[in-house]
Design a protein around this motif. Structure first.
Motif, PDB file in Angstrom:
ATOM      1  N   ALA A  12      21.886 -23.326 -55.919  1.00 31.41           N
ATOM      2  CA  ALA A  12      22.788 -23.762 -54.856  1.00 31.41           C
ATOM      3  C   ALA A  12      23.843 -22.702 -54.523  1.00 31.41           C
ATOM      4  O   ALA A  12      24.242 -22.556 -53.373  1.00 31.41           O
ATOM      5  CB  ALA A  12      23.468 -25.068 -55.247  1.00 31.41           C
ATOM      6  N   LEU A  13      24.288 -21.958 -55.534  1.00 31.89           N
ATOM      7  CA  LEU A  13      25.308 -20.926 -55.327  1.00 31.89           C
ATOM      8  C   LEU A  13      24.705 -19.585 -54.930  1.00 31.89           C
ATOM      9  O   LEU A  13      25.431 -18.652 -54.581  1.00 31.89           O
ATOM     10  CB  LEU A  13      26.142 -20.750 -56.598  1.00 31.89           C
ATOM     11  N   GLY A  14      23.390 -19.462 -55.030  1.00 36.09           N
ATOM     12  CA  GLY A  14      22.733 -18.204 -54.693  1.00 36.09           C
ATOM     13  C   GLY A  14      22.977 -17.126 -55.738  1.00 36.09           C
ATOM     14  O   GLY A  14      23.079 -15.947 -55.407  1.00 36.09           O
ATOM     15  N   LEU A  15      23.071 -17.547 -57.011  1.00 41.91           N
ATOM     16  CA  LEU A  15      23.319 -16.626 -58.113  1.00 41.91           C
ATOM     17  C   LEU A  15      22.195 -16.698 -59.133  1.00 41.91           C
ATOM     18  O   LEU A  15      21.431 -17.664 -59.152  1.00 41.91           O
ATOM     19  CB  LEU A  15      24.632 -16.988 -58.827  1.00 41.91           C
ATOM     20  N   ALA A  16      22.136 -15.702 -60.002  1.00 42.16           N
ATOM     21  CA  ALA A  16      21.204 -15.755 -61.126  1.00 42.16           C
ATOM     22  C   ALA A  16      21.750 -16.740 -62.157  1.00 42.16           C
ATOM     23  O   ALA A  16      22.967 -16.815 -62.355  1.00 42.16           O
ATOM     24  CB  ALA A  16      21.065 -14.376 -61.753  1.00 42.16           C
ATOM     25  N   PRO A  17      20.893 -17.507 -62.823  1.00 42.39           N
ATOM     26  CA  PRO A  17      21.361 -18.456 -63.839  1.00 42.39           C
ATOM     27  C   PRO A  17      22.179 -17.795 -64.946  1.00 42.39           C
ATOM     28  O   PRO A  17      23.068 -18.421 -65.519  1.00 42.39           O
ATOM     29  CB  PRO A  17      20.076 -19.056 -64.399  1.00 42.39           C
ATOM     30  N   SER A  18      21.933 -16.532 -65.215  1.00 41.43           N
ATOM     31  CA  SER A  18      22.684 -15.832 -66.256  1.00 41.43           C
ATOM     32  C   SER A  18      24.152 -15.637 -65.885  1.00 41.43           C
ATOM     33  O   SER A  18      24.973 -15.321 -66.743  1.00 41.43           O
ATOM     34  CB  SER A  18      22.039 -14.474 -66.550  1.00 41.43           C
ATOM     35  N   ARG A  19      24.510 -15.846 -64.632  1.00 38.17           N
ATOM     36  CA  ARG A  19      25.896 -15.705 -64.184  1.00 38.17           C
ATOM     37  C   ARG A  19      26.706 -16.966 -64.418  1.00 38.17           C
ATOM     38  O   ARG A  19      27.904 -16.991 -64.151  1.00 38.17           O
ATOM     39  CB  ARG A  19      25.929 -15.360 -62.692  1.00 38.17           C
ATOM     40  N   LEU A  20      26.070 -18.034 -64.906  1.00 35.40           N
ATOM     41  CA  LEU A  20      26.744 -19.289 -65.199  1.00 35.40           C
ATOM     42  C   LEU A  20      26.766 -19.495 -66.702  1.00 35.40           C
ATOM     43  O   LEU A  20      25.718 -19.495 -67.349  1.00 35.40           O
ATOM     44  CB  LEU A  20      26.019 -20.464 -64.540  1.00 35.40           C
ATOM     45  N   GLU A  21      27.959 -19.679 -67.243  1.00 36.72           N
ATOM     46  CA  GLU A  21      28.135 -19.859 -68.686  1.00 36.72           C
ATOM     47  C   GLU A  21      28.684 -21.262 -68.943  1.00 36.72           C
ATOM     48  O   GLU A  21      29.706 -21.643 -68.369  1.00 36.72           O
ATOM     49  CB  GLU A  21      29.115 -18.811 -69.203  1.00 36.72           C
ATOM     50  N   LEU A  22      28.015 -22.010 -69.803  1.00 34.98           N
ATOM     51  CA  LEU A  22      28.493 -23.339 -70.176  1.00 34.98           C
ATOM     52  C   LEU A  22      29.670 -23.173 -71.129  1.00 34.98           C
ATOM     53  O   LEU A  22      29.522 -22.644 -72.224  1.00 34.98           O
ATOM     54  CB  LEU A  22      27.368 -24.144 -70.840  1.00 34.98           C
ATOM     55  N   LEU A  23      30.851 -23.600 -70.698  1.00 32.58           N
ATOM     56  CA  LEU A  23      32.052 -23.471 -71.506  1.00 32.58           C
ATOM     57  C   LEU A  23      32.285 -24.701 -72.372  1.00 32.58           C
ATOM     58  O   LEU A  23      32.727 -24.591 -73.515  1.00 32.58           O
ATOM     59  CB  LEU A  23      33.292 -23.283 -70.621  1.00 32.58           C
ATOM     60  N   ARG A  24      32.020 -25.849 -71.800  1.00 32.27           N
ATOM     61  CA  ARG A  24      32.358 -27.096 -72.477  1.00 32.27           C
ATOM     62  C   ARG A  24      31.368 -28.181 -72.080  1.00 32.27           C
ATOM     63  O   ARG A  24      30.892 -28.217 -70.954  1.00 32.27           O
ATOM     64  CB  ARG A  24      33.765 -27.505 -72.015  1.00 32.27           C
ATOM     65  N   ASN A  29      20.861 -29.191 -69.901  1.00 31.53           N
ATOM     66  CA  ASN A  29      21.837 -28.133 -69.616  1.00 31.53           C
ATOM     67  C   ASN A  29      21.188 -26.979 -68.868  1.00 31.53           C
ATOM     68  O   ASN A  29      21.764 -26.433 -67.925  1.00 31.53           O
ATOM     69  CB  ASN A  29      22.488 -27.626 -70.902  1.00 31.53           C
ATOM     70  N   ASP A  30      20.000 -26.597 -69.277  1.00 33.61           N
ATOM     71  CA  ASP A  30      19.277 -25.520 -68.593  1.00 33.61           C
ATOM     72  C   ASP A  30      18.942 -25.914 -67.158  1.00 33.61           C
ATOM     73  O   ASP A  30      19.055 -25.095 -66.238  1.00 33.61           O
ATOM     74  CB  ASP A  30      17.998 -25.161 -69.343  1.00 33.61           C
ATOM     75  N   ALA A  31      18.544 -27.168 -66.955  1.00 37.19           N
ATOM     76  CA  ALA A  31      18.214 -27.645 -65.613  1.00 37.19           C
ATOM     77  C   ALA A  31      19.452 -27.655 -64.726  1.00 37.19           C
ATOM     78  O   ALA A  31      19.384 -27.285 -63.546  1.00 37.19           O
ATOM     79  CB  ALA A  31      17.596 -29.043 -65.687  1.00 37.19           C
ATOM     80  N   VAL A  32      20.595 -28.052 -65.278  1.00 43.16           N
ATOM     81  CA  VAL A  32      21.856 -28.039 -64.520  1.00 43.16           C
ATOM     82  C   VAL A  32      22.203 -26.602 -64.132  1.00 43.16           C
ATOM     83  O   VAL A  32      22.536 -26.321 -62.979  1.00 43.16           O
ATOM     84  CB  VAL A  32      23.002 -28.676 -65.338  1.00 43.16           C
ATOM     85  N   ARG A  33      22.116 -25.684 -65.086  1.00 40.68           N
ATOM     86  CA  ARG A  33      22.422 -24.276 -64.810  1.00 40.68           C
ATOM     87  C   ARG A  33      21.509 -23.737 -63.703  1.00 40.68           C
ATOM     88  O   ARG A  33      21.976 -23.074 -62.780  1.00 40.68           O
ATOM     89  CB  ARG A  33      22.249 -23.444 -66.083  1.00 40.68           C
ATOM     90  N   ASP A  34      20.221 -24.033 -63.777  1.00 37.44           N
ATOM     91  CA  ASP A  34      19.281 -23.530 -62.768  1.00 37.44           C
ATOM     92  C   ASP A  34      19.574 -24.115 -61.382  1.00 37.44           C
ATOM     93  O   ASP A  34      19.534 -23.398 -60.386  1.00 37.44           O
ATOM     94  CB  ASP A  34      17.840 -23.860 -63.173  1.00 37.44           C
ATOM     95  N   LEU A  35      19.866 -25.403 -61.323  1.00 34.19           N
ATOM     96  CA  LEU A  35      20.145 -26.061 -60.052  1.00 34.19           C
ATOM     97  C   LEU A  35      21.433 -25.518 -59.438  1.00 34.19           C
ATOM     98  O   LEU A  35      21.488 -25.221 -58.243  1.00 34.19           O
ATOM     99  CB  LEU A  35      20.229 -27.575 -60.264  1.00 34.19           C
TER     100      LEU A  35
END
Length: 93
Positions: free
Chosen positions: A68-80, A58-64
């Motif tokens: 790709a989106l040019g965002l900080a990983p903290s801006r992506l939240e795993l919902l489901r 999950n962490d690797a998916v968030r980082d990748l």
């Protein structure tokens, strides 16, 4: 985390897949030989080398995705999908 092999899809191509509430659905293949993001039939497929143990995949998916989106990983939240291949992230702009 290993660098993805080849080119990542453009941030614009990925943003088309994000719904109006900022959610992005995807399918993950953990333990892959190479890391990659692919858009197939309007669906995002993510391959990561990390094994699905202790949230490493999950962490690797968030980082990748963040890269790709040019965002900080903290801006992506795993919902489901914390323990599933089918996942949904919320992207906060």
């Amino acid at each position: 985390m290993a660098r993805p092999k080849g080119e990542l899809p453009s941030a614009d191509a990925l943003r088309v897949l994000i719904d109006q509430e900022g959610r992005l659905a995807l399918r993950v293949t953990p333990g892959a030989k190479v890391e990659a993001l692919e858009i197939v039939e309007d669906r995002l497929l993510v391959k990561v080398r990390a094994k699905p143990e202790d949230g490493k995949a999950n962490d690797a998916v968030r980082d990748l995705l963040a890269r790709a989106l040019g965002l900080a990983p903290s801006r992506l939240e795993l919902l489901r999908g914390a323990t599933s291949r089918e996942k949904q992230f919320r992207i906060s702009a």
